[in-house]
Write an enzyme that holds these catalytic residues in place. Structure first.
Site, mmCIF file in Angstrom:
data_model
loop_
_atom_site.group_PDB
_atom_site.id
_atom_site.type_symbol
_atom_site.label_atom_id
_atom_site.label_comp_id
_atom_site.label_asym_id
_atom_site.label_seq_id
_atom_site.Cartn_x
_atom_site.Cartn_y
_atom_site.Cartn_z
ATOM 1 N N ASP A 76 -7.758 -5.470 -2.187
ATOM 2 C CA ASP A 76 -6.785 -5.870 -1.162
ATOM 3 C C ASP A 76 -6.933 -7.356 -0.828
ATOM 4 O O ASP A 76 -6.769 -7.758 0.315
ATOM 5 C CB ASP A 76 -6.952 -5.014 0.107
ATOM 6 C CG ASP A 76 -5.832 -5.241 1.106
ATOM 7 O OD1 ASP A 76 -4.753 -5.705 0.698
ATOM 8 O OD2 ASP A 76 -6.052 -4.964 2.304
ATOM 9 N N ASN A 114 -1.668 -7.593 -2.822
ATOM 10 C CA ASN A 114 -2.354 -6.654 -3.705
ATOM 11 C C ASN A 114 -1.370 -5.696 -4.379
ATOM 12 O O ASN A 114 -0.201 -5.614 -4.005
ATOM 13 C CB ASN A 114 -3.370 -5.844 -2.889
ATOM 14 C CG ASN A 114 -2.724 -5.196 -1.680
ATOM 15 O OD1 ASN A 114 -2.469 -5.870 -0.688
ATOM 16 N ND2 ASN A 114 -2.431 -3.907 -1.764
ATOM 17 N N GLU A 155 0.814 -1.217 0.000
ATOM 18 C CA GLU A 155 0.000 0.000 0.000
ATOM 19 C C GLU A 155 0.849 1.270 0.000
ATOM 20 O O GLU A 155 0.390 2.339 -0.385
ATOM 21 C CB GLU A 155 -0.926 0.025 1.223
ATOM 22 C CG GLU A 155 -2.144 -0.878 1.116
ATOM 23 C CD GLU A 155 -1.860 -2.335 1.389
ATOM 24 O OE1 GLU A 155 -0.719 -2.669 1.749
ATOM 25 O OE2 GLU A 155 -2.785 -3.151 1.220
HETATM 26 CA CA CA Z 1 -2.741 -6.225 1.514
#
Ligand code: CA
Length: 707
Positions: free
Chosen positions: A323, A277, A200
């Site tokens: 995610d 992700n 992220e």
């Molecule tokens: Ca993640």
């Protein structure tokens, strides 16, 4: 026996003991010994117990008939009350485990006495460089060495006898990026494998293999392509590059981090790992088209154990935008599928489908939902692709309530598998999240800043709107039959984020719970057979071992991670506080659990709210965007880090200085350069507003006779 030894003069005994100690192996583990783990069921030599990662123990002294007599053998208080996630290793008479900030402990497994401790001194403000707290999932051991991945990206080898550091390598090439390590290393032959997290924040994912003796890098497999202006590093990256439609990943890093699960099949000589992700959850902000798969995001990948060369992959979530990491624990088993014995890989990731893959080829054999979900209508077994339901789940077109949410249907808490019952025991959960796009988001290069391409995640502030959300989050232990492709039994919990599971030949399944208990169930029927209080939430996978013929069961107890950090207002329903402790049980154990240490603190009188509504609203978005994932969305903390509605007059006065780094040594990072003073004032105004909200709620509850 003990009495007899004590009666011998000490001068005679000591040289004998020293001679024995010098000859005895300490952490004398190698790949051959791990392969033959079933031949020494008293030991638990890797975090998953064997290369199958089944977390199944052949020990059966403690069984369904006598487990009700389980009592505490000993407890050990850990240093940091945050995110206890490790499964200990016990071998050659020593227990090795880790706590928050990657601190390593070696203990006597019979008494719980500390033999040595190693603190890698991770700078506490690095906590802001990871999404999901400062936990560590355990060590690997090999030939007298103990390996730990430190939170700040170092891989460290310690002397198993003394805890002395033997070597340390920095696995992170660029500290301008927010890499972190929370996963356990895995030893495969002469190498030690480790991945990292940070997608992220803007990193490029990879897994590395280091020479176990020297720390020299042996191979590295990147999970997403590198700079598109340069030639691809290898065939796998050339293949992956064709599945990215844009070039923006070169700036953000791409993501796809290997932050948790690694497995190994010695017969096939394949290493398996799960990937996470992409950097921006929002595919449009990621610069990617609707039909771009974005390899190797959200995949299981198999590589050659010696070279790291690509062998196969299976992508669970093409072009992931929810995610839906595939980093959750993998289990290797041999099962009859359609009447034919198959070497399979079992996986129950965040996306809510239970996958059965042929682990030699990567062929998908089955995929069935183990919880209610809305992002896909199913998985096509011919193509292996999910049938994604855009109307329900494509939140880049507008807000959608997506199930499962980013916490997943099953997160890192390890599942176990019993070859006796043929069932996989999944610490599952029901989560949903409202995702809304910020399609104009630009990549923020500051370390420690999320880049999701979402509007700030938030939770309702009005208690009446919040309550249905709290009620909808639940936990469930599911005993899943991967051959019949359905649940055999399940046990419901009021709260999600329950612990990993252990299954044993005693027909038992052990699990700690979010609401502060340790529990044993009958593995075949799910009947609850035993429970005891833990004083705190229990997340880690438990384990079992035997010394001198006596079986023990160990739970690492302690609360933390993404759920209580970000979703404080939901996690408070578990009614636990972080209190980090090792709890070890045996039949007839008589040790006692100390009473809970944490006391409720009264709410300080908040200062008057002088800011206007616009400022508070601006502060709300800034707070949820910059502060919410640690201090709790909408300013309700789950108790892991301070609840900012409880700021004292002192802290209110120092607010600007604290945000600028005055308490960095305590773990509060500096936001200087990221937030302007006026923005910090707006955040402060929002917190004062939320303190008044809480003040009013408490006054109302008192007036109506509640507590
Ligand atoms: Ca993640």
């Amino acid at each position: 026996m003990f009495q007899l030894r004590r009666s011998v003069p000490a001068l005679v005994v000591l040289p004998l003991l020293c001679a024995a100690a010098a000859a005895a192996p300490v952490a004398g583990v190698d790949t051959a010994r791990i392969r033959a783990a079933d031949g020494e069921p008293q030991n638990w030599m890797t975090t998953g117990r064997s290369y199958t990662e089944q977390r199944f123990s052949p020990l059966a002294q403690i069984d369904a008939g006598n487990v009700s007599r389980l009592g505490l053998a000993w407890t050990y208080r850990l240093d940091v009350d945050r995110a206890v996630e490790a499964t200990p290793v016990v071998v050659d008479g020593v227990m090795y485990t880790t706590g928050a900030f990657s601190i390593v402990y070696a203990l006597d497994p019979v008494s719980g006495k500390l033999l040595w401790k190693y603190d890698p001194q991770v700078p506490r403000a690095k906590a802001a460089n990871a999404c999901c707290d400062v936990g560590n999932r355990g060590v690997a051991v090999r030939n007298g060495k103990v390996y730990v991945g430190a939170f700040d990206g170092r891989l460290i080898a310690l002397d198993a006898r003394s805890g002395r550091k033997l070597w340390s390598v920095d696995t992170v090439p660029d500290h301008r990026r927010s890499y972190s390590i929370t996963g356990a290393p895995l030893v495969v032959k002469d190498k030690v494998l480790i991945g990292n997290g940070g997608a992220e924040y803007g990193v490029r994912g990879y897994i590395s293999a280091y020479q176990a003796d020297t720390g020299k890098l042996a191979w590295r497999f990147y999970t997403v392509p590198g700079d598109p202006r340069k030639p691809p590093e290898n065939k796998a990256m050339a293949m992956a590059r064709k599945t990215w439609s844009g070039v923006k990943y070169a700036e953000s890093g791409g993501g796809g981090t290997v932050w948790n699960s690694i497995a190994y099949d010695p017969d096939l000589n394949l290493v398996y790992f799960g990937t996470g992700n992409g950097v921006e959850w929002n595919r449009a902000v990621r610069g990617e088209s609707r039909d771009a798969d974005n390899l190797f995001l959200s995949c299981i990948v198999a590589v050659n154990a010696d070279t790291g060369a690509y062998v196969w992959h299976y992508q669970e979530v093409p072009g992931d935008m929810w995610d839906y990491d595939s980093d959750e624990s993998m289990v290797l088993a041999d099962l009859p599928v359609g009447g034919t014995p198959r070497k399979v890989l079992l996986h129950a990731p965040k996306d809510g489908f239970f996958y059965v893959l042929d682990r030699a080829t990567g062929e998908l054999l089955s995929a069935d939902p183990f919880v209610a979900l809305n992002w896909a209508k199913g998985v096509d077994l011919k193509t292996g692709r999910p049938q994604i339901d855009d109307s329900a789940a494509d939140w880049t077109q507008g807000p959608r309530l997506v199930t499962p949410g980013p916490l997943g249907a099953h997160n890192w808490q390890p599942m176990s598998f019993s070859p006796r019952t043929g069932l996989a025991y999944i610490p599952a959960q029901e989560t949903a999240a409202l995702l809304a796009p910020d399609n104009d988001a630009k990549f923020d290069t500051h370390t420690g800043t999320w880049n999701l391409g979402t509007q700030p995640l938030a939770l309702p502030e009005d208690p009446k709107q919040l309550q249905p959300v709290i009620d909808s989050y639940k936990g469930r232990l599911i005993a899943w039959d991967p051959v019949a492709r359905k649940a055999a039994w399940s046990q419901d919990y009021q709260a999600p984020w329950n612990g990993g599971t252990l299954s044993t030949a005693g027909n038992l399944v052990f699990q700690g719970t979010a609401d502060g208990r340790v529990v044993a169930y009958a593995a075949d029927t799910g009947a609850k057979l035993w429970e005891a209080p833990a004083n705190t939430g229990v997340m880690a996978g438990p384990m079992t071992y035997a010394v001198n013929g006596e079986q023990y069961v160990t739970f690492m107890a302690g609360w933390g991670g993404a759920f209580p950090l970000a979703y404080g207002s939901i996690s408070l329903k578990a009614k636990v506080r972080p209190e980090a402790r090792i709890l070890t049980y045996k039949l007839g154990g008589t040790a006692t659990l100390p009473p809970p240490e944490h006391q409720a603190v009264p709410l300080p009188e908040p200062p008057p709210l002088t800011a206007d509504a616009d400022t508070v609203n601006r502060g709300r978005d800034l707070y949820n965007g910059h502060c919410g994932v640690c201090h709790g969305l909408s300013a309700v903390s789950g108790g892991i880090v301070p609840d900012l509605r409880y700021l004292t007059a002192d802290k209110h006065a120092q607010f600007q200085a604290i945000v600028a780094g005055a308490r960095a040594s305590r773990g509060m990072p500096s936001f200087a350069g990221r937030l302007e003073p006026a923005q910090v004032d707006a955040i402060h105004a929002f917190l004062v507003k939320r303190a008044h909200d809480l003040h009013d709620e408490l006054a109302q509850a008192t007036a109506s006779g509640g507590k």
